[in-house]
Design a protein around this motif. Structure first.
Motif, short mmCIF file in Angstrom:
data_model
loop_
_atom_site.label_atom_id
_atom_site.label_comp_id
_atom_site.label_asym_id
_atom_site.label_seq_id
_atom_site.Cartn_x
_atom_site.Cartn_y
_atom_site.Cartn_z
N ASP A 39 0.86 -1.20 0.00
CA ASP A 39 0.00 0.00 0.00
C ASP A 39 0.89 1.24 0.00
OD1 ASP A 39 0.91 0.16 2.62
OD2 ASP A 39 -1.05 -0.12 3.54
N SER A 40 0.29 2.42 0.04
CA SER A 40 1.07 3.65 -0.07
C SER A 40 2.08 3.76 1.06
CB SER A 40 0.15 4.87 -0.02
OG SER A 40 -0.88 4.72 -0.94
N MET A 63 2.78 8.73 -5.81
CA MET A 63 3.59 7.70 -5.16
C MET A 63 5.05 7.84 -5.59
SD MET A 63 1.02 4.45 -5.47
CE MET A 63 -0.54 4.50 -4.59
N HIS A 174 -13.58 4.73 -5.88
CA HIS A 174 -14.23 4.16 -4.69
C HIS A 174 -15.69 4.61 -4.55
CE1 HIS A 174 -10.15 2.97 -3.69
NE2 HIS A 174 -10.72 2.07 -2.91
P1 13P Z 1 -3.64 2.34 0.01
O1 13P Z 1 -2.60 3.19 0.61
O2 13P Z 1 -4.62 1.79 0.98
O3 13P Z 1 -3.04 1.25 -0.82
O4 13P Z 1 -4.52 3.25 -0.97
C1 13P Z 1 -3.97 3.99 -2.01
C2 13P Z 1 -4.99 4.48 -2.93
O5 13P Z 1 -4.72 5.16 -3.89
C3 13P Z 1 -6.35 4.11 -2.64
O6 13P Z 1 -7.16 4.50 -3.67
#
Ligand code: 13P
Ligand code: SF4
Length: 305
Positions: A39-40, A63, A174
């Motif tokens: 994840d990020s 990122m 989302h």
């Molecule tokens: P996460 O850090 O949970 O992977 O989410 C990143 C993101 O872009 C969610 O849309």
């Protein structure tokens, strides 16, 4: 064909002392070739820790920018320069400055899904994995501006009981997941655990059992005895979920939750960018130094969960 591309990528990785990082929403073949997925938050930490000379960031621009801020001496590649995050673009540094002028005593917490310029205007950065802990750690008498995701912001308000000043940003991927999607999936699979990302709407979150970042979802499933999971986030995560948990069943809450930007990276583009070290991402020094403060507070004070 793709086997040949994979071999070429691996040779170039050795030649350039490169590491490939891939977000959990990347296409399956990119997740598979990566040295690290996550994840990020997890990927930010990897980017800060690696001793590779080149980081190929298979994800979206914010990122790769985060990696460039944390590791300014490394070459950071984003194999498709057009891979952005529309939510990150929903607030500019100028807009944030104006908001700060309205609330001069407030602290600013920005979601990592933001530009380097917005991070430079912020006091703290956070990801979906640690937003609650970041806000919880701030002095109780301080007002807090939270940008740009209103849905992550409301999740933080609910968990911390703090009254945040929100920005009306959102993730277009989302918010396509509806309460009806969750209700239908639950009706078909009453024994499944529902996991939703905090970027989902409040209706979806109210119907879910677990609200987790993508990395937390992977860890939750690995440690849970349940065999069936309804997943309310971008569809790309199902690849690694299935790979790591072949015995479990995963049901998409909505098959429409696809992030077109995350799907812009391909093996071919990865190969091209590594071949000539092109598609580099850099952040100007003055912005980088200010943005790094907000990121350092996050990475150092609140390690990954
Ligand atoms: P996460 O850090 O949970 O992977 O989410 C990143 C993101 O872009 C969610 O849309
Ligand atoms: Fe941005 Fe949403 Fe795509 Fe994540 S899923 S990168 S928040 S548009």
């Amino acid at each position: 064909m793709s086997q040949q591309i994979i071999e070429k990528i691996n040779k170039l990785k050795d030649k350039h002392n490169a590491v490939i990082l891939a977000h959990n929403y990347q296409p399956p073949e990119i997740q598979d070739i990566a040295d690290f997925g996550g994840d990020s938050l997890g990927l930010s930490i990897k980017a800060a820790e690696t001793d590779a000379d080149v980081i190929v960031f298979c994800g979206v621009r914010f990122m790769a920018e985060t990696a460039a801020i944390l590791s300014p001496d490394k070459t950071i590649l984003l194999p498709d320069e057009q891979a952005g995050c529309p939510m990150a673009d929903m607030i500019t540094a100028d807009q944030l400055q104006q908001l700060k002028q309205k609330h001069p005593d407030a602290l600013v917490v920005c979601y990592v899904n933001s530009s380097a310029e917005v991070k430079a205007e912020s006091d703290y950065c956070c990801t979906s994995a640690n937003a609650v802990e970041v806000v919880d750690s701030l002095p109780k008498d301080k007002q807090i501006i939270f940008v740009p995701d209103q849905h992550l912001g409301r999740f933080v308000i609910e968990r911390t009981k703090r009254d945040l000043i929100l920005w009306p940003g959102y993730c277009h991927v989302h918010v396509v997941i509806t309460g009806e999607d969750i209700e239908n999936a639950k009706a078909r699979h009453p024994d499944a655990v529902v996991m939703a990302h905090p970027e989902c709407t409040e209706t979806v979150k109210a119907l879910s059992d677990q609200l987790l970042s993508t990395g937390q979802m992977l860890r939750f499933v690995a440690q849970n005895r349940a065999k069936k999971f309804i997943i309310a986030t971008e569809v790309g995560i199902i690849h690694t979920l299935k790979k790591q948990n072949p015995q479990a069943e995963f049901i998409f809450a909505s098959e429409n939750a696809i992030c077109p930007n995350m799907k812009k990276i391909s093996l071919e583009k990865l190969l091209w960018s590594l071949q000539d070290l092109q598609c580099t991402v850099t952040v100007p020094k003055d912005i980088r130094i200010k943005a790094k403060k907000a990121l350092d507070r996050m990475v150092e004070i609140l390690p990954a969960k």
